[in-house]
Scaffold this motif. Structure first.
Motif, PDB file in Angstrom:
ATOM      1  N   THR A 130      94.179  35.572  67.559  1.00 33.37           N
ATOM      2  CA  THR A 130      93.954  36.448  67.617  1.00 33.37           C
ATOM      3  C   THR A 130      92.502  36.379  68.052  1.00 33.37           C
ATOM      4  OG1 THR A 130      93.083  36.388  65.221  1.00 33.37           O
ATOM      5  CG2 THR A 130      95.640  37.569  65.341  1.00 33.37           C
ATOM      6  N   ASP A 131      92.878  35.340  68.561  1.00 28.53           N
ATOM      7  CA  ASP A 131      91.427  35.121  69.241  1.00 28.53           C
ATOM      8  C   ASP A 131      91.154  35.834  70.407  1.00 28.53           C
ATOM      9  OD1 ASP A 131      90.048  33.934  67.297  1.00 28.53           O
ATOM     10  OD2 ASP A 131      90.234  31.771  67.959  1.00 28.53           O
ATOM     11  N   ARG A 134      90.394  39.713  70.053  1.00 25.91           N
ATOM     12  CA  ARG A 134      88.460  40.418  68.967  1.00 25.91           C
ATOM     13  C   ARG A 134      87.848  39.613  70.746  1.00 25.91           C
ATOM     14  NH1 ARG A 134      89.495  40.144  63.891  1.00 25.91           N
ATOM     15  NH2 ARG A 134      91.311  39.424  62.728  1.00 25.91           N
ATOM     16  N   ARG A 207      85.934  40.932  61.722  1.00 22.84           N
ATOM     17  CA  ARG A 207      87.986  40.495  60.845  1.00 22.84           C
ATOM     18  C   ARG A 207      87.771  41.393  59.909  1.00 22.84           C
ATOM     19  NH1 ARG A 207      88.942  35.998  63.520  1.00 22.84           N
ATOM     20  NH2 ARG A 207      87.612  34.728  65.155  1.00 22.84           N
TER      21      ARG A 207
END
Length: 209
Positions: A130-131, A134, A207
């Motif tokens: 999911t970086d 983000r 997060r």
């Protein structure tokens, strides 16, 4: 938890395999289709709890299917499946408003968890990193909140991230609209943000979701 799903995949063998897996997981396939257009037509007559759809299909694909549902004001949760470990697809799925995203070779338990969590208004983004998501939504203020978030607040944050209105969140979580409004106000206060967009951005950056 008895769940009914709508299943879309243009490959008949894959669709039959998924139906068998879901049957073993005690999840009913109430609707099945080979493309997004057929699935949308079937949903008009058959209520379900969650849509499970392949990402890549001819005509209306999985991501376009989510966009069509959201444009029509439908909060129906969608779990997208893909053969490709592609973070760009994950980003597109999140931006469209999908609740779940996982690879087709995921364990049956992961598929079940993704469907159950989606039905609860939660999210499941795995196993793709999911970086990139983000990084796209990085928020300038990374000060952690002083208070923790309840499971209900996290669920509401995830729905806010999908662009849901208070009314849609209330319908999805079986709450009064006024109750959702109070939850949103509390979330904004905990995150020290002025509006829903900033709250979602900060929650992604920290997060929390």
């Amino acid at each position: 938890m008895s769940l009914r799903v709508a299943l879309a995949d243009d490959q008949v063998l894959v669709r039959e395999g998924l139906k068998a897996v879901l049957r073993e997981l005690a999840i009913e396939v109430a609707v099945e289709a080979g493309d997004g257009e057929a699935l949308l037509a079937a949903l008009a007559d058959t209520p379900v709890d969650v849509v499970v759809s392949d990402v890549r299909m001819p005509g209306i694909d999985g991501i376009a299917l989510v966009r069509r549902l959201r444009a029509a004001g439908s909060p129906l949760p969608v779990v997208l499946l893909t053969t490709f470990d592609d973070s760009a697809l994950l980003l597109a799925a999140v931006e469209a408003g999908a609740q779940g995203f996982l690879l087709k070779d995921a364990a049956p338990e992961d598929l079940r968890d993704a469907i159950v969590r989606a039905a609860r208004g939660e999210g499941w983004l795995a196993p793709v990193s999911t970086d990139p998501v983000r990084a796209r939504y990085a928020y300038h203020d990374t000060t952690p909140p002083q208070e923790t978030f309840s499971e209900r607040e996290v669920a509401i944050l995830r729905l806010l991230a999908g662009g849901y209105s208070n009314k849609e969140i209330a319908r999805t979580l079986f709450l009064a609209e006024g109750t959702v409004k109070n939850y949103v106000s509390e979330i904004l206060a905990k995150l020290d943000t002025r509006d829903r967009t900033r709250a979602v951005l900060k929650a992604i950056t920290l997060r929390i979701i």
